[in-house]
Design a protein around this motif. Structure first.
Motif, PDB file in Angstrom:
ATOM      1  N   ALA A 125      65.865  59.038  17.031  1.00 29.25           N
ATOM      2  CA  ALA A 125      64.762  58.274  17.624  1.00 29.25           C
ATOM      3  C   ALA A 125      65.167  56.840  17.919  1.00 29.25           C
ATOM      4  O   ALA A 125      64.560  56.175  18.755  1.00 29.25           O
ATOM      5  N   LEU A 126      66.204  56.352  17.232  1.00 33.56           N
ATOM      6  CA  LEU A 126      66.639  54.979  17.456  1.00 33.56           C
ATOM      7  C   LEU A 126      67.214  54.781  18.853  1.00 33.56           C
ATOM      8  O   LEU A 126      67.116  53.696  19.421  1.00 33.56           O
ATOM      9  N   LEU A 127      67.803  55.815  19.422  1.00 28.26           N
ATOM     10  CA  LEU A 127      68.452  55.680  20.722  1.00 28.26           C
ATOM     11  C   LEU A 127      67.470  55.304  21.825  1.00 28.26           C
ATOM     12  O   LEU A 127      67.671  54.290  22.515  1.00 28.26           O
ATOM     13  N   PRO A 128      66.387  56.071  22.047  1.00 28.45           N
ATOM     14  CA  PRO A 128      65.448  55.649  23.093  1.00 28.45           C
ATOM     15  C   PRO A 128      64.734  54.348  22.766  1.00 28.45           C
ATOM     16  O   PRO A 128      64.442  53.549  23.667  1.00 28.45           O
ATOM     17  N   ILE A 129      64.460  54.109  21.470  1.00 28.61           N
ATOM     18  CA  ILE A 129      63.783  52.868  21.090  1.00 28.61           C
ATOM     19  C   ILE A 129      64.645  51.658  21.417  1.00 28.61           C
ATOM     20  O   ILE A 129      64.184  50.685  22.032  1.00 28.61           O
ATOM     21  N   ILE A 130      65.914  51.709  21.030  1.00 28.71           N
ATOM     22  CA  ILE A 130      66.824  50.593  21.307  1.00 28.71           C
ATOM     23  C   ILE A 130      67.007  50.410  22.810  1.00 28.71           C
ATOM     24  O   ILE A 130      67.004  49.286  23.325  1.00 28.71           O
ATOM     25  N   SER A 131      67.149  51.529  23.515  1.00 26.41           N
ATOM     26  CA  SER A 131      67.338  51.455  24.959  1.00 26.41           C
ATOM     27  C   SER A 131      66.141  50.816  25.646  1.00 26.41           C
ATOM     28  O   SER A 131      66.298  49.937  26.497  1.00 26.41           O
ATOM     29  N   ILE A 132      64.926  51.236  25.279  1.00 21.14           N
ATOM     30  CA  ILE A 132      63.713  50.686  25.899  1.00 21.14           C
ATOM     31  C   ILE A 132      63.558  49.203  25.570  1.00 21.14           C
ATOM     32  O   ILE A 132      63.203  48.387  26.427  1.00 21.14           O
ATOM     33  N   LEU A 133      63.836  48.830  24.324  1.00 17.53           N
ATOM     34  CA  LEU A 133      63.676  47.439  23.914  1.00 17.53           C
ATOM     35  C   LEU A 133      64.704  46.515  24.571  1.00 17.53           C
ATOM     36  O   LEU A 133      64.401  45.359  24.893  1.00 17.53           O
ATOM     37  N   ARG A 134      65.905  47.024  24.819  1.00 17.48           N
ATOM     38  CA  ARG A 134      66.967  46.179  25.364  1.00 17.48           C
ATOM     39  C   ARG A 134      67.036  46.209  26.896  1.00 17.48           C
ATOM     40  O   ARG A 134      67.591  45.304  27.502  1.00 17.48           O
ATOM     41  N   SER A 135      66.465  47.235  27.498  1.00 15.52           N
ATOM     42  CA  SER A 135      66.529  47.347  28.957  1.00 15.52           C
ATOM     43  C   SER A 135      65.541  46.390  29.621  1.00 15.52           C
ATOM     44  O   SER A 135      64.375  46.317  29.219  1.00 15.52           O
ATOM     45  N   PRO A 136      65.970  45.652  30.642  1.00 16.51           N
ATOM     46  CA  PRO A 136      65.053  44.745  31.359  1.00 16.51           C
ATOM     47  C   PRO A 136      63.873  45.486  31.980  1.00 16.51           C
ATOM     48  O   PRO A 136      62.792  44.923  32.126  1.00 16.51           O
ATOM     49  N   LEU A 137      64.075  46.752  32.338  1.00 14.54           N
ATOM     50  CA  LEU A 137      63.016  47.545  32.965  1.00 14.54           C
ATOM     51  C   LEU A 137      62.395  48.546  31.995  1.00 14.54           C
ATOM     52  O   LEU A 137      61.701  49.464  32.403  1.00 14.54           O
ATOM     53  N   LYS A 138      62.647  48.359  30.680  1.00 19.82           N
ATOM     54  CA  LYS A 138      62.080  49.227  29.642  1.00 19.82           C
ATOM     55  C   LYS A 138      62.458  50.690  29.873  1.00 19.82           C
ATOM     56  O   LYS A 138      61.630  51.591  29.740  1.00 19.82           O
ATOM     57  N   GLN A 139      63.706  50.942  30.208  1.00 21.63           N
ATOM     58  CA  GLN A 139      64.170  52.301  30.476  1.00 21.63           C
ATOM     59  C   GLN A 139      64.835  52.908  29.249  1.00 21.63           C
ATOM     60  O   GLN A 139      65.607  52.241  28.559  1.00 21.63           O
ATOM     61  N   ARG A 140      64.557  54.171  29.001  1.00 24.14           N
ATOM     62  CA  ARG A 140      65.343  54.899  28.022  1.00 24.14           C
ATOM     63  C   ARG A 140      66.611  55.386  28.720  1.00 24.14           C
ATOM     64  O   ARG A 140      66.763  55.225  29.933  1.00 24.14           O
ATOM     65  N   VAL A 141      67.522  55.986  27.968  1.00 22.65           N
ATOM     66  CA  VAL A 141      68.801  56.411  28.535  1.00 22.65           C
ATOM     67  C   VAL A 141      68.587  57.383  29.696  1.00 22.65           C
ATOM     68  O   VAL A 141      69.242  57.296  30.734  1.00 22.65           O
ATOM     69  N   GLY A 142      67.643  58.314  29.528  1.00 24.83           N
ATOM     70  CA  GLY A 142      67.362  59.270  30.592  1.00 24.83           C
ATOM     71  C   GLY A 142      66.871  58.608  31.865  1.00 24.83           C
ATOM     72  O   GLY A 142      67.191  59.043  32.969  1.00 24.83           O
ATOM     73  N   ASP A 143      66.086  57.538  31.715  1.00 23.88           N
ATOM     74  CA  ASP A 143      65.610  56.797  32.890  1.00 23.88           C
ATOM     75  C   ASP A 143      66.768  56.116  33.609  1.00 23.88           C
ATOM     76  O   ASP A 143      66.829  56.113  34.848  1.00 23.88           O
ATOM     77  N   ILE A 144      67.660  55.530  32.839  1.00 21.50           N
ATOM     78  CA  ILE A 144      68.811  54.845  33.444  1.00 21.50           C
ATOM     79  C   ILE A 144      69.671  55.847  34.208  1.00 21.50           C
ATOM     80  O   ILE A 144      70.090  55.599  35.338  1.00 21.50           O
ATOM     81  N   ALA A 145      69.924  56.996  33.595  1.00 22.14           N
ATOM     82  CA  ALA A 145      70.759  58.016  34.229  1.00 22.14           C
ATOM     83  C   ALA A 145      70.106  58.590  35.478  1.00 22.14           C
ATOM     84  O   ALA A 145      70.779  58.906  36.463  1.00 22.14           O
ATOM     85  N   ALA A 146      68.778  58.719  35.459  1.00 17.62           N
ATOM     86  CA  ALA A 146      68.055  59.333  36.580  1.00 17.62           C
ATOM     87  C   ALA A 146      67.589  58.313  37.610  1.00 17.62           C
ATOM     88  O   ALA A 146      67.047  58.698  38.648  1.00 17.62           O
ATOM     89  N   ALA A 147      67.798  57.025  37.340  1.00 15.23           N
ATOM     90  CA  ALA A 147      67.316  55.958  38.241  1.00 15.23           C
ATOM     91  C   ALA A 147      65.795  56.036  38.382  1.00 15.23           C
ATOM     92  O   ALA A 147      65.249  56.021  39.487  1.00 15.23           O
ATOM     93  N   THR A 148      65.119  56.117  37.231  1.00 14.02           N
ATOM     94  CA  THR A 148      63.658  56.132  37.213  1.00 14.02           C
ATOM     95  C   THR A 148      63.153  55.049  36.264  1.00 14.02           C
ATOM     96  O   THR A 148      63.899  54.531  35.432  1.00 14.02           O
ATOM     97  N   ILE A 149      61.872  54.725  36.408  1.00 11.03           N
ATOM     98  CA  ILE A 149      61.219  53.780  35.508  1.00 11.03           C
ATOM     99  C   ILE A 149      59.830  54.319  35.193  1.00 11.03           C
ATOM    100  O   ILE A 149      59.280  55.119  35.947  1.00 11.03           O
ATOM    101  N   VAL A 150      59.275  53.897  34.074  1.00  7.77           N
ATOM    102  CA  VAL A 150      57.918  54.274  33.702  1.00  7.77           C
ATOM    103  C   VAL A 150      57.050  53.037  33.831  1.00  7.77           C
ATOM    104  O   VAL A 150      57.327  52.007  33.198  1.00  7.77           O
ATOM    105  N   ILE A 151      56.026  53.139  34.675  1.00  9.03           N
ATOM    106  CA  ILE A 151      55.196  51.967  34.969  1.00  9.03           C
ATOM    107  C   ILE A 151      53.772  52.160  34.492  1.00  9.03           C
ATOM    108  O   ILE A 151      53.315  53.283  34.278  1.00  9.03           O
ATOM    109  N   ASN A 152      53.087  51.056  34.323  1.00  8.43           N
ATOM    110  CA  ASN A 152      51.667  51.049  34.003  1.00  8.43           C
ATOM    111  C   ASN A 152      50.910  51.102  35.324  1.00  8.43           C
ATOM    112  O   ASN A 152      50.944  50.160  36.106  1.00  8.43           O
ATOM    113  N   ILE A 153      50.232  52.213  35.608  1.00  5.79           N
ATOM    114  CA  ILE A 153      49.596  52.378  36.916  1.00  5.79           C
ATOM    115  C   ILE A 153      48.239  51.702  37.013  1.00  5.79           C
ATOM    116  O   ILE A 153      47.598  51.725  38.069  1.00  5.79           O
TER     117      ILE A 153
END
Length: 243
Positions: A125-153
């Protein structure tokens, strides 16, 4: 929340807020509860059929009846609910591509595959948490690999407020290639006039449609509002889908 600027093909930068860790966790928790309820109901239904579990073949079928829906839950819901699962929908967050439209199937699949190493089991669980906290766009590893982001609609600056139409997941067939003679500014003005016309000003729609037909030398029997919508869709197709 971090602000994300998504450029469009229409000289407009749309501003969104990245979904924070708390929103994403609550969405995951809601989805987890739904999956647990599904498993419990499934077991209750087949639990009285004890003889079935004495048969290895039938036991395997029932096991797959639980595992396959649970395992494919995030992939299928995001793919067919426009980037949302029930949990994401409840939290008003959504997966989008880096240009703001619905991700492709390959992008959804890439996000899904990376869940294998991002499941909240033990220290994983630390992997996505660290990734989201450190990413400027709040991306987990899967988001970075897929070129996606999760937004507040729920935030302002919706793509629906612009001339953008997401045609990437449809088999749309354009009708008026002449539309490329118009500029982004022209199209935004047409969108503005169409929105006003749809509020009840039919004469405005007629005037705008007539002017567009005159400029582009288009002959069509489409109703005025339908024609203007088609014009906007065609422009989107030629500028965002057809490359």
């Amino acid at each position: 929340m971090s602000t994300i600027k998504i450029p469009t093909s229409f000289n407009i930068d749309l501003e969104f807020q990245a979904a924070d860790l708390g929103q994403r966790f609550l969405a995951w928790l809601i989805d987890f509860v739904i999956k647990v309820v599904f498993v419990v109901i499934f077991v209750m239904i087949v639990g009285n059929m004890k003889d079935i579990f004495n048969n290895e073949g039938l036991s395997a079928i029932f096991l797959l009846g639980i595992l396959i829906p649970v395992l494919l839950y995030p992939l299928l819901f995001e793919m067919y609910m426009n980037g949302q699962t029930p949990g994401k929908k409840a939290m008003d967050i959504r997966v989008v591509s880096m240009i703001g439209n619905t991700p492709s199937r390959s992008q959804f699949f890439t996000r899904y595959i990376f869940r294998i190493i991002e499941q909240p089991i033990f220290f994983w669980a630390l992997l996505p948490i660290i990734s989201i906290l450190r990413s400027p766009l709040k991306q987990r590893v899967g988001d970075i690999a897929a070129a996606t982001i999760v937004i507040n609609i729920k935030t302002k600056g919706s793509i629906s407020e612009t001339i953008f139409r997401d045609l990437s997941m449809t088999d749309y067939k354009p009708q008026f290639p002449e539309i490329l003679r118009l500029s982004d500014r022209d199209m935004n003005k047409i969108k503005e006039m169409l929105d006003r016309a749809l509020l009840g000003d039919k004469r405005l729609a007629e005037r705008v449609a007539t002017r567009v037909k005159e400029v582009l030398k288009i002959n069509t029997t489409l109703p005025d509002t339908v024609f203007l919508e088609t014009v906007l869709n065609d422009y989107n197709y030629y500028t965002t889908v057809e490359k």
